[in-house]
Write a protein that holds these residues in place. Structure first.
Motif, PDB file in Angstrom:
ATOM      1  N   ALA A 388      19.658  16.171  72.441  1.00 29.02           N
ATOM      2  CA  ALA A 388      18.554  15.077  72.672  1.00 29.02           C
ATOM      3  C   ALA A 388      18.396  14.250  71.566  1.00 29.02           C
ATOM      4  O   ALA A 388      18.267  12.964  71.645  1.00 29.02           O
ATOM      5  N   ASP A 389      18.081  14.776  70.363  1.00 29.58           N
ATOM      6  CA  ASP A 389      17.773  14.018  69.428  1.00 29.58           C
ATOM      7  C   ASP A 389      19.032  12.997  68.673  1.00 29.58           C
ATOM      8  O   ASP A 389      18.771  12.031  68.417  1.00 29.58           O
ATOM      9  N   ILE A 390      20.171  13.694  68.838  1.00 23.76           N
ATOM     10  CA  ILE A 390      21.309  13.001  68.498  1.00 23.76           C
ATOM     11  C   ILE A 390      21.418  11.765  69.323  1.00 23.76           C
ATOM     12  O   ILE A 390      21.863  10.669  69.199  1.00 23.76           O
ATOM     13  N   PHE A 391      21.451  11.915  70.735  1.00 25.70           N
ATOM     14  CA  PHE A 391      21.510  10.720  71.608  1.00 25.70           C
ATOM     15  C   PHE A 391      20.488   9.717  71.428  1.00 25.70           C
ATOM     16  O   PHE A 391      20.770   8.556  71.411  1.00 25.70           O
ATOM     17  N   ILE A 392      19.207  10.224  71.309  1.00 23.29           N
ATOM     18  CA  ILE A 392      18.340   9.007  71.155  1.00 23.29           C
ATOM     19  C   ILE A 392      18.260   8.362  69.773  1.00 23.29           C
ATOM     20  O   ILE A 392      18.183   7.279  69.461  1.00 23.29           O
ATOM     21  N   ALA A 393      18.745   8.995  68.817  1.00 24.71           N
ATOM     22  CA  ALA A 393      19.121   8.455  67.429  1.00 24.71           C
ATOM     23  C   ALA A 393      20.449   7.312  67.451  1.00 24.71           C
ATOM     24  O   ALA A 393      20.117   6.354  67.192  1.00 24.71           O
ATOM     25  N   VAL A 394      21.239   7.765  68.147  1.00 22.97           N
ATOM     26  CA  VAL A 394      22.372   6.638  68.365  1.00 22.97           C
ATOM     27  C   VAL A 394      21.911   5.467  69.000  1.00 22.97           C
ATOM     28  O   VAL A 394      22.107   4.314  68.614  1.00 22.97           O
ATOM     29  N   ILE A 395      21.281   5.459  70.036  1.00 24.91           N
ATOM     30  CA  ILE A 395      20.702   4.544  70.806  1.00 24.91           C
ATOM     31  C   ILE A 395      19.649   3.604  69.935  1.00 24.91           C
ATOM     32  O   ILE A 395      19.853   2.437  69.698  1.00 24.91           O
ATOM     33  N   TYR A 396      18.848   4.402  69.386  1.00 23.28           N
ATOM     34  CA  TYR A 396      17.610   3.677  68.678  1.00 23.28           C
ATOM     35  C   TYR A 396      18.423   2.979  67.517  1.00 23.28           C
ATOM     36  O   TYR A 396      17.864   1.897  67.356  1.00 23.28           O
ATOM     37  N   PHE A 397      19.026   3.577  66.542  1.00 23.81           N
ATOM     38  CA  PHE A 397      19.781   2.940  65.440  1.00 23.81           C
ATOM     39  C   PHE A 397      20.501   1.640  66.174  1.00 23.81           C
ATOM     40  O   PHE A 397      20.485   0.507  65.415  1.00 23.81           O
ATOM     41  N   ALA A 398      21.420   1.679  67.256  1.00 28.24           N
ATOM     42  CA  ALA A 398      22.224   0.705  67.666  1.00 28.24           C
ATOM     43  C   ALA A 398      21.027  -0.633  68.267  1.00 28.24           C
ATOM     44  O   ALA A 398      21.368  -1.802  68.055  1.00 28.24           O
ATOM     45  N   VAL A 399      19.825  -0.163  68.653  1.00 29.26           N
ATOM     46  CA  VAL A 399      19.165  -1.236  69.218  1.00 29.26           C
ATOM     47  C   VAL A 399      18.357  -1.601  67.942  1.00 29.26           C
ATOM     48  O   VAL A 399      18.028  -2.925  67.808  1.00 29.26           O
ATOM     49  N   ALA A 400      17.726  -1.038  67.371  1.00 31.10           N
ATOM     50  CA  ALA A 400      16.558  -1.250  66.281  1.00 31.10           C
ATOM     51  C   ALA A 400      17.427  -1.946  64.969  1.00 31.10           C
ATOM     52  O   ALA A 400      16.690  -2.890  64.231  1.00 31.10           O
ATOM     53  N   PHE A 401      18.487  -1.404  64.524  1.00 32.49           N
ATOM     54  CA  PHE A 401      19.110  -2.013  63.351  1.00 32.49           C
ATOM     55  C   PHE A 401      20.330  -2.859  64.026  1.00 32.49           C
ATOM     56  O   PHE A 401      20.159  -4.001  64.252  1.00 32.49           O
ATOM     57  N   ASN A 402      21.750  -2.342  64.077  1.00 27.92           N
ATOM     58  CA  ASN A 402      22.689  -2.843  64.948  1.00 27.92           C
ATOM     59  C   ASN A 402      23.826  -1.802  65.242  1.00 27.92           C
ATOM     60  O   ASN A 402      23.603  -0.889  64.822  1.00 27.92           O
ATOM     61  N   PRO A 403      24.648  -2.351  65.957  1.00 27.66           N
ATOM     62  CA  PRO A 403      25.543  -1.339  66.452  1.00 27.66           C
ATOM     63  C   PRO A 403      26.335  -0.572  65.425  1.00 27.66           C
ATOM     64  O   PRO A 403      26.687   0.839  65.571  1.00 27.66           O
ATOM     65  N   TRP A 404      26.432  -0.916  64.199  1.00 27.64           N
ATOM     66  CA  TRP A 404      27.106  -0.094  63.127  1.00 27.64           C
ATOM     67  C   TRP A 404      26.357   0.937  62.797  1.00 27.64           C
ATOM     68  O   TRP A 404      26.861   2.125  62.478  1.00 27.64           O
ATOM     69  N   PHE A 405      25.168   1.143  62.790  1.00 26.91           N
ATOM     70  CA  PHE A 405      24.455   2.258  62.427  1.00 26.91           C
ATOM     71  C   PHE A 405      24.512   3.282  63.499  1.00 26.91           C
ATOM     72  O   PHE A 405      24.591   4.279  63.104  1.00 26.91           O
ATOM     73  N   GLY A 406      24.439   2.832  64.592  1.00 25.98           N
ATOM     74  CA  GLY A 406      24.755   3.637  66.063  1.00 25.98           C
ATOM     75  C   GLY A 406      26.121   4.333  65.853  1.00 25.98           C
ATOM     76  O   GLY A 406      26.419   5.566  66.160  1.00 25.98           O
ATOM     77  N   LEU A 407      27.239   3.580  65.418  1.00 21.35           N
ATOM     78  CA  LEU A 407      28.433   3.933  65.195  1.00 21.35           C
ATOM     79  C   LEU A 407      28.574   5.106  64.126  1.00 21.35           C
ATOM     80  O   LEU A 407      29.206   6.064  64.314  1.00 21.35           O
ATOM     81  N   ILE A 408      27.709   4.876  63.108  1.00 22.66           N
ATOM     82  CA  ILE A 408      27.799   5.729  61.804  1.00 22.66           C
ATOM     83  C   ILE A 408      27.284   7.020  62.304  1.00 22.66           C
ATOM     84  O   ILE A 408      27.654   8.065  62.095  1.00 22.66           O
ATOM     85  N   VAL A 409      26.143   6.905  63.155  1.00 21.59           N
ATOM     86  CA  VAL A 409      25.512   8.174  63.367  1.00 21.59           C
ATOM     87  C   VAL A 409      26.324   8.942  64.342  1.00 21.59           C
ATOM     88  O   VAL A 409      26.396  10.221  64.415  1.00 21.59           O
ATOM     89  N   PHE A 410      26.877   8.235  65.399  1.00 23.99           N
ATOM     90  CA  PHE A 410      27.690   8.910  66.328  1.00 23.99           C
ATOM     91  C   PHE A 410      29.080   9.411  65.719  1.00 23.99           C
ATOM     92  O   PHE A 410      29.296  10.846  66.112  1.00 23.99           O
ATOM     93  N   VAL A 411      29.644   8.941  65.090  1.00 26.34           N
ATOM     94  CA  VAL A 411      30.942   9.459  64.205  1.00 26.34           C
ATOM     95  C   VAL A 411      30.361  10.568  63.234  1.00 26.34           C
ATOM     96  O   VAL A 411      31.291  11.691  63.573  1.00 26.34           O
ATOM     97  N   THR A 412      29.489  10.464  62.674  1.00 25.38           N
ATOM     98  CA  THR A 412      29.125  11.605  61.803  1.00 25.38           C
ATOM     99  C   THR A 412      28.621  13.015  62.805  1.00 25.38           C
ATOM    100  O   THR A 412      29.208  13.961  62.631  1.00 25.38           O
TER     101      THR A 412
END
Length: 582
Positions: A388-412
């Protein structure tokens, strides 16, 4: 190229009494792709490693199955063709970033689902009876069908295409009707699962059916699981055996405790987002111009309050309260398992007890009981919150920062989880060897001490000591291999996490220098990543604990599956009860 249209921001989902195109298309397509790619890949790897081909005679032709395949084929083509029409005709060559992202993510998610359908139809996992499609596909179809229904919330909004004011609106509405119809069919057909072989069909070809073989093995109780088989190969069979022990169905107060624990678990996921957010607010309030700097004591008080509730790791107020409430539930589970195992052993015949080593039986009973009592805590309070924390973090970084941060977290996260699961499954055989040799050590010691008269009579003390020493040497050798492979797993996990932190920190620092982010944004990123990777760093440990629990309870399930040679007739009276009545 702008990601969203002018005067529209991705951070505001609700604009002019309706959903934003930019927000809706991005969130819906991203969720569908992330879910099916993460959990779909895990399921595909399980099928590739542990499944066996189903006999073609079992596969019956079905029109609904062909319709299911057709919908999975037409939907990605519709998404790509819609993008082409948007570029050439509908928007006069003015496209935005969210159109490309949503089209490609939406189109890329369906090949995963299509491949899973093929695997579930043509391959079979051991010890898992076929009852329909897997949970991954069912959740995926439900998600895309719900997303299309959420679009209906904008039926009266002028910015959407329901009013059919021009050619673009008519084409968009046509694509919506096509998508809605296909998603509705997939949802309905998925519940029926016409392409999946039925259990009675598989029984007809039991010599080729992995399910039937695994069930016969479990019922016979004569053999242990194969050394190289996965600890989760008969996951659903084990869960079916465990559920009566885990849910306190006879005690309403314990059920209330379970519900309260789940409430604290959900509240903890919400607080996880607010702690770094308020830390950012504090940093920004302290780094602006001194002429306008204000003392935001309210931010600090809220931050400390959230930090008090969240705590550090397991040392938090909410976790302590949840652990306190869970004590009675755990005691209920231990009591039910021990009493059930005790009664079952007493129900077995004398011939069975004479042929078993009491030391080995006691060891199996003790290890199986402790594994069951801890299993639910690992899964519910460690594994599920981590996902749940991983899913929330990917969405949060993509929304609050930009999609690149969400992609980095998702790939990692994908690399980390994939390597953890693969290496942990690889280590399963070493754990089984250690368990087997540990049983041998215990059996050698207990049996020798219980029969010390015979040992003394034959003057065999030295012989028994040498045998005991050999058993310990073999166990320690297996233990060394298991520990060495654990070090390899920890190194792979640390490498994946370090690369992800490095990439995210460099990108965030670059955005701060460019003026796109503030210093508080960098603190927000580093704080969130730290509190995200801290529990994630223990994911491998939790996964190993769950796997170890399943491995440890295998021998106990074998004992529970052993049928007594003599069984009482139905409604037989207990001799003790007859004596008391007399």
């Amino acid at each position: 190229m702008y990601y969203c249209p002018p005067n529209v921001t991705f951070l505001k989902p609700w604009i002019n009494h309706g959903l934003s195109h930019c927000f809706a298309d991005t969130i819906f397509s991203s969720f569908a792709f992330l879910f099916i790619s993460i959990f779909g890949i895990i399921q595909i790897l399980m099928y590739m490693k542990f499944s066996t081909t189903v006999d073609t005679r079992v596969l019956r032709p079905s029109f609904l199955y062909k319709l299911q395949i057709f919908c999975h084929t037409i939907l990605p083509l519709a998404a790509l063709s819609r993008l082409i029409l948007q570029f050439t005709i509908l928007y006069h060559k003015i496209l935005y970033g969210y159109m490309f992202l949503s089209a490609f993510l939406y189109a890329a998610s369906f090949p995963f689902a299509l491949f899973l359908i093929y695997l579930e139809r043509h391959r079979a996992l051991p010890s898992i009876p076929t009852r329909g499609h897997g949970l991954v596909l069912l959740v995926y179809w439900t998600a895309i069908f719900v997303s299309e229904n959420l679009t209906l919330l904008n039926i009266q909004k002028e910015d959407w295409w329901f009013n059919l004011s021009n050619l673009s609106d008519k084409v968009e509405l046509g694509y919506f009707v096509l998508r809605y119809s296909c998603c509705c069919l997939l949802f309905g057909i998925g519940l029926k699962a016409p392409g999946i072989p039925k259990p009675e069909d598989l029984v007809m070809y039991s010599h080729l059916s992995i399910q039937a073989d695994a069930e016969n093995l479990l019922e016979s109780g004569a053999q242990s699981p194969p050394r190289n088989s996965s600890a989760f190969s008969d996951f659903w069979v084990k869960c079916k055996r465990l559920i009566p022990f885990l849910w306190p169905k006879k005690n309403k107060l314990l059920q209330l405790r379970v519900i309260c624990c789940f409430g604290f678990l959900i509240a903890g996921r919400v607080i996880t987002v607010f702690v770094p957010q308020y830390n950012k607010y504090i940093i920004d309030s302290l780094t602006v111009d001194r002429s306008i700097m204000t003392f935001r004591w309210n931010y600090i008080c809220i931050y400390v309050a959230f930090w008090f509730l969240q705590g550090q790791g397991s040392n938090s107020f909410m976790n302590n309260i949840r652990s306190f409430l869970w004590i009675r539930v755990q005691q209920y589970t231990v009591k039910e398992v021990e009493v059930n195992m005790y009664n079952h052993l007493h129900s077995l015949s004398l011939n069975w007890h004479l042929g078993r080593k009491i030391g080995e039986v006691l060891r199996v009973m003790d290890r199986g009981t402790s594994s069951i009592s801890n299993l639910l805590g690992y899964i519910v309070f460690n594994i599920i919150p981590t996902f749940a924390d991983i899913f929330i973090a990917v969405i949060y970084f993509a929304v609050a920062f930009n999609p690149w941060f969400g992609l980095i977290v998702f790939v990692t996260m994908t690399i980390y989880l994939g390597s953890t699961i693969y290496l942990t499954e690889w280590r399963t055989k070493f754990r089984r060897d250690a368990n087997k040799l540990d049983n041998a050590v215990e059996a050698q010691c207990v049996d020798s001490l219980l029969n010390f008269e015979t040992v003394k009579y034959y003057n065999a003390e030295l012989f028994e000591s040498e045998n005991y020493e050999k058993c310990i040497d073999k166990y320690q050798e297996a233990e060394w291999i298991s520990t060495a492979s654990l070090n390899l797993l920890n190194t792979a996990q640390n490498t994946a996490i370090s690369i992800g932190v490095l990439a995210g920190a460099l990108l965030c620092a670059h955005c701060v220098v460019e003026g796109k982010f503030t210093s508080g944004d960098y603190v927000l990123f580093s704080t969130y990543i730290l509190q995200l990777y801290t529990p994630l760093n223990f994911f491998g440990t939790y996964y190993r604990m769950v796997q170890t629990a399943f491995v440890d309870m295998e021998n106990m399930f074998t004992l529970l599956s052993t049928e007594p040679e003599i069984v009482d007739i139905p409604n037989a009276l207990c001799p003790r009860k007859l004596v008391l009545e007399e």
